[in-house]
Design a protein around this motif. Sequence first.
Motif, PDB file in Angstrom:
ATOM      1  N   TYR A   1       0.840  -1.188   0.000  1.00  0.00           N
ATOM      2  CA  TYR A   1       0.000   0.000   0.000  1.00  0.00           C
ATOM      3  C   TYR A   1       0.881   1.246   0.000  1.00  0.00           C
ATOM      4  CZ  TYR A   1      -3.398   3.470   1.484  1.00  0.00           C
ATOM      5  OH  TYR A   1      -4.195   4.573   1.555  1.00  0.00           O
ATOM      6  N   ASP A   2       0.556   2.205  -0.828  1.00  0.00           N
ATOM      7  CA  ASP A   2       1.255   3.485  -0.868  1.00  0.00           C
ATOM      8  C   ASP A   2       0.259   4.568  -0.456  1.00  0.00           C
ATOM      9  OD1 ASP A   2       2.560   5.859  -1.375  1.00  0.00           O
ATOM     10  OD2 ASP A   2       3.231   5.286  -3.373  1.00  0.00           O
ATOM     11  N   PRO A   3       0.408   5.136   0.745  1.00  0.00           N
ATOM     12  CA  PRO A   3      -0.563   6.121   1.226  1.00  0.00           C
ATOM     13  C   PRO A   3      -0.524   7.451   0.466  1.00  0.00           C
ATOM     14  CG  PRO A   3       1.287   6.004   2.717  1.00  0.00           C
ATOM     15  CD  PRO A   3       1.477   4.900   1.705  1.00  0.00           C
ATOM     16  N   THR A   4       0.491   7.652  -0.385  1.00  0.00           N
ATOM     17  CA  THR A   4       0.524   8.878  -1.181  1.00  0.00           C
ATOM     18  C   THR A   4      -0.274   8.724  -2.472  1.00  0.00           C
ATOM     19  OG1 THR A   4       2.586   8.299  -2.328  1.00  0.00           O
ATOM     20  CG2 THR A   4       2.790   9.540  -0.263  1.00  0.00           C
ATOM     21  N   GLN A   5      -0.811   7.552  -2.707  1.00  0.00           N
ATOM     22  CA  GLN A   5      -1.682   7.312  -3.857  1.00  0.00           C
ATOM     23  C   GLN A   5      -3.092   7.050  -3.327  1.00  0.00           C
ATOM     24  OE1 GLN A   5      -0.256   7.625  -6.968  1.00  0.00           O
ATOM     25  NE2 GLN A   5       1.467   8.181  -5.665  1.00  0.00           N
ATOM     26  N   GLY A   6      -4.077   7.542  -3.996  1.00  0.00           N
ATOM     27  CA  GLY A   6      -5.449   7.274  -3.580  1.00  0.00           C
ATOM     28  C   GLY A   6      -6.042   8.303  -2.644  1.00  0.00           C
ATOM     29  N   GLY A   7      -5.343   9.416  -2.425  1.00  0.00           N
ATOM     30  CA  GLY A   7      -5.963  10.509  -1.697  1.00  0.00           C
ATOM     31  C   GLY A   7      -5.724  10.610  -0.208  1.00  0.00           C
ATOM     32  N   TRP A   8      -5.027   9.656   0.420  1.00  0.00           N
ATOM     33  CA  TRP A   8      -4.830   9.760   1.871  1.00  0.00           C
ATOM     34  C   TRP A   8      -3.791  10.818   2.198  1.00  0.00           C
ATOM     35  CZ3 TRP A   8      -2.005   5.906   5.518  1.00  0.00           C
ATOM     36  CH2 TRP A   8      -2.210   6.286   6.841  1.00  0.00           C
ATOM     37  N   LEU A   9      -2.574  10.666   1.707  1.00  0.00           N
ATOM     38  CA  LEU A   9      -1.515  11.651   1.921  1.00  0.00           C
ATOM     39  C   LEU A   9      -1.155  12.308   0.589  1.00  0.00           C
ATOM     40  CD1 LEU A   9       0.953   9.671   4.225  1.00  0.00           C
ATOM     41  CD2 LEU A   9      -0.797  11.311   4.915  1.00  0.00           C
ATOM     42  N   ALA A  10      -1.115  13.609   0.580  1.00  0.00           N
ATOM     43  CA  ALA A  10      -0.789  14.343  -0.650  1.00  0.00           C
ATOM     44  C   ALA A  10       0.680  14.144  -1.009  1.00  0.00           C
ATOM     45  CB  ALA A  10      -1.074  15.823  -0.455  1.00  0.00           C
ATOM     46  N   PRO A  11       0.969  13.612  -2.205  1.00  0.00           N
ATOM     47  CA  PRO A  11       2.363  13.409  -2.602  1.00  0.00           C
ATOM     48  C   PRO A  11       3.148  14.715  -2.695  1.00  0.00           C
ATOM     49  CG  PRO A  11       0.861  12.730  -4.365  1.00  0.00           C
ATOM     50  CD  PRO A  11       0.031  13.127  -3.194  1.00  0.00           C
ATOM     51  N   ALA A  12       2.464  15.847  -2.760  1.00  0.00           N
ATOM     52  CA  ALA A  12       3.147  17.139  -2.769  1.00  0.00           C
ATOM     53  C   ALA A  12       3.686  17.508  -1.384  1.00  0.00           C
ATOM     54  CB  ALA A  12       2.198  18.231  -3.255  1.00  0.00           C
ATOM     55  N   ASP A  13       3.238  16.777  -0.355  1.00  0.00           N
ATOM     56  CA  ASP A  13       3.644  17.098   1.016  1.00  0.00           C
ATOM     57  C   ASP A  13       4.339  15.971   1.759  1.00  0.00           C
ATOM     58  OD1 ASP A  13       2.550  19.717   0.935  1.00  0.00           O
ATOM     59  OD2 ASP A  13       0.551  18.864   1.244  1.00  0.00           O
ATOM     60  N   TYR A  14       4.195  14.722   1.311  1.00  0.00           N
ATOM     61  CA  TYR A  14       4.725  13.573   2.055  1.00  0.00           C
ATOM     62  C   TYR A  14       5.477  12.622   1.131  1.00  0.00           C
ATOM     63  CZ  TYR A  14       1.386  15.115   5.573  1.00  0.00           C
ATOM     64  OH  TYR A  14       0.693  15.860   6.483  1.00  0.00           O
ATOM     65  N   THR A  15       6.396  11.870   1.704  1.00  0.00           N
ATOM     66  CA  THR A  15       7.084  10.816   0.967  1.00  0.00           C
ATOM     67  C   THR A  15       7.484   9.710   1.933  1.00  0.00           C
ATOM     68  OG1 THR A  15       8.846  10.289  -0.597  1.00  0.00           O
ATOM     69  CG2 THR A  15       9.426  11.774   1.201  1.00  0.00           C
ATOM     70  N   LEU A  16       7.699   8.527   1.397  1.00  0.00           N
ATOM     71  CA  LEU A  16       8.156   7.402   2.208  1.00  0.00           C
ATOM     72  C   LEU A  16       9.637   7.116   1.976  1.00  0.00           C
ATOM     73  CD1 LEU A  16       5.084   5.030   1.901  1.00  0.00           C
ATOM     74  CD2 LEU A  16       5.751   6.447   3.845  1.00  0.00           C
ATOM     75  N   ALA A  17      10.368   8.052   1.411  1.00  0.00           N
ATOM     76  CA  ALA A  17      11.807   7.867   1.212  1.00  0.00           C
ATOM     77  C   ALA A  17      12.522   7.905   2.559  1.00  0.00           C
ATOM     78  CB  ALA A  17      12.345   8.960   0.295  1.00  0.00           C
ATOM     79  N   GLY A  18      13.458   7.013   2.760  1.00  0.00           N
ATOM     80  CA  GLY A  18      14.204   6.959   4.016  1.00  0.00           C
ATOM     81  C   GLY A  18      15.059   8.190   4.237  1.00  0.00           C
ATOM     82  N   GLY A  19      15.346   8.469   5.508  1.00  0.00           N
ATOM     83  CA  GLY A  19      16.245   9.567   5.829  1.00  0.00           C
ATOM     84  C   GLY A  19      15.720  10.535   6.864  1.00  0.00           C
ATOM     85  N   SER A  20      14.546  10.270   7.430  1.00  0.00           N
ATOM     86  CA  SER A  20      14.026  11.135   8.484  1.00  0.00           C
ATOM     87  C   SER A  20      13.693  10.281   9.704  1.00  0.00           C
ATOM     88  CB  SER A  20      12.784  11.887   8.010  1.00  0.00           C
ATOM     89  OG  SER A  20      12.405  12.863   8.967  1.00  0.00           O
ATOM     90  N   TYR A  21      14.059  10.791  10.869  1.00  0.00           N
ATOM     91  CA  TYR A  21      13.923  10.025  12.108  1.00  0.00           C
ATOM     92  C   TYR A  21      13.382  10.940  13.207  1.00  0.00           C
ATOM     93  CZ  TYR A  21      15.169   6.348  15.407  1.00  0.00           C
ATOM     94  OH  TYR A  21      15.119   5.354  16.338  1.00  0.00           O
ATOM     95  N   PRO A  22      12.429  10.465  14.014  1.00  0.00           N
ATOM     96  CA  PRO A  22      11.860  11.310  15.062  1.00  0.00           C
ATOM     97  C   PRO A  22      12.812  11.477  16.251  1.00  0.00           C
ATOM     98  CG  PRO A  22      10.893   9.122  15.168  1.00  0.00           C
ATOM     99  CD  PRO A  22      11.792   9.142  13.955  1.00  0.00           C
ATOM    100  N   VAL A  23      12.800  12.673  16.819  1.00  0.00           N
ATOM    101  CA  VAL A  23      13.528  12.946  18.063  1.00  0.00           C
ATOM    102  C   VAL A  23      12.495  12.838  19.174  1.00  0.00           C
ATOM    103  CG1 VAL A  23      14.840  14.633  19.403  1.00  0.00           C
ATOM    104  CG2 VAL A  23      15.146  14.485  16.910  1.00  0.00           C
ATOM    105  N   ARG A  24      12.649  11.818  19.991  1.00  0.00           N
ATOM    106  CA  ARG A  24      11.688  11.537  21.044  1.00  0.00           C
ATOM    107  C   ARG A  24      12.330  11.847  22.396  1.00  0.00           C
ATOM    108  NH1 ARG A  24       7.384   8.523  19.856  1.00  0.00           N
ATOM    109  NH2 ARG A  24       8.455   7.621  18.074  1.00  0.00           N
TER     110      ARG A  24
END
Length: 120
Positions: free
Chosen positions: A60-83
């Motif tokens: 499943y790709d949440p940036t397809q089908g209207g859930w997450l706008a591909p103009a604002d989100y991506t699933l490319a690696g390289g971001s990590y949360p600071v908790r």
Amino acid sequence: MAAAHPVAIDIRRHNLVLFRCVLPGATADQEEWIRHKAATTLRFERSTDLLAEEFASKDYDPTQGGWLAPADYTLAGGSYPVRVRNAGVVAAVTVSGLSSDDDHRLVIESIRDYLTTEAV
């Protein structure tokens, strides 16, 4: 490791940039990748690499089908949360300029180095 590569490194709280480093050879396009990756991490409070694996396992790709706008989100690696204990996710550390796997690896290795040598 980062100094040898044309990467951009960013730490942000939503739209507030707390830290930014752009190394020689990095391009303006990397700002967009950082913005998309950080938005994904801050929304789901998980690394983009982990999210990419989880969604791929469900085919499943949440940036397809209207859930997450591909103009604002991506699933490319390289971001990590600071908790932060008792505060939750306070920021996202994001790298762009290498492959998704290498961007993720750079973030993880840098955090690991910091926690083992600097953090008290």
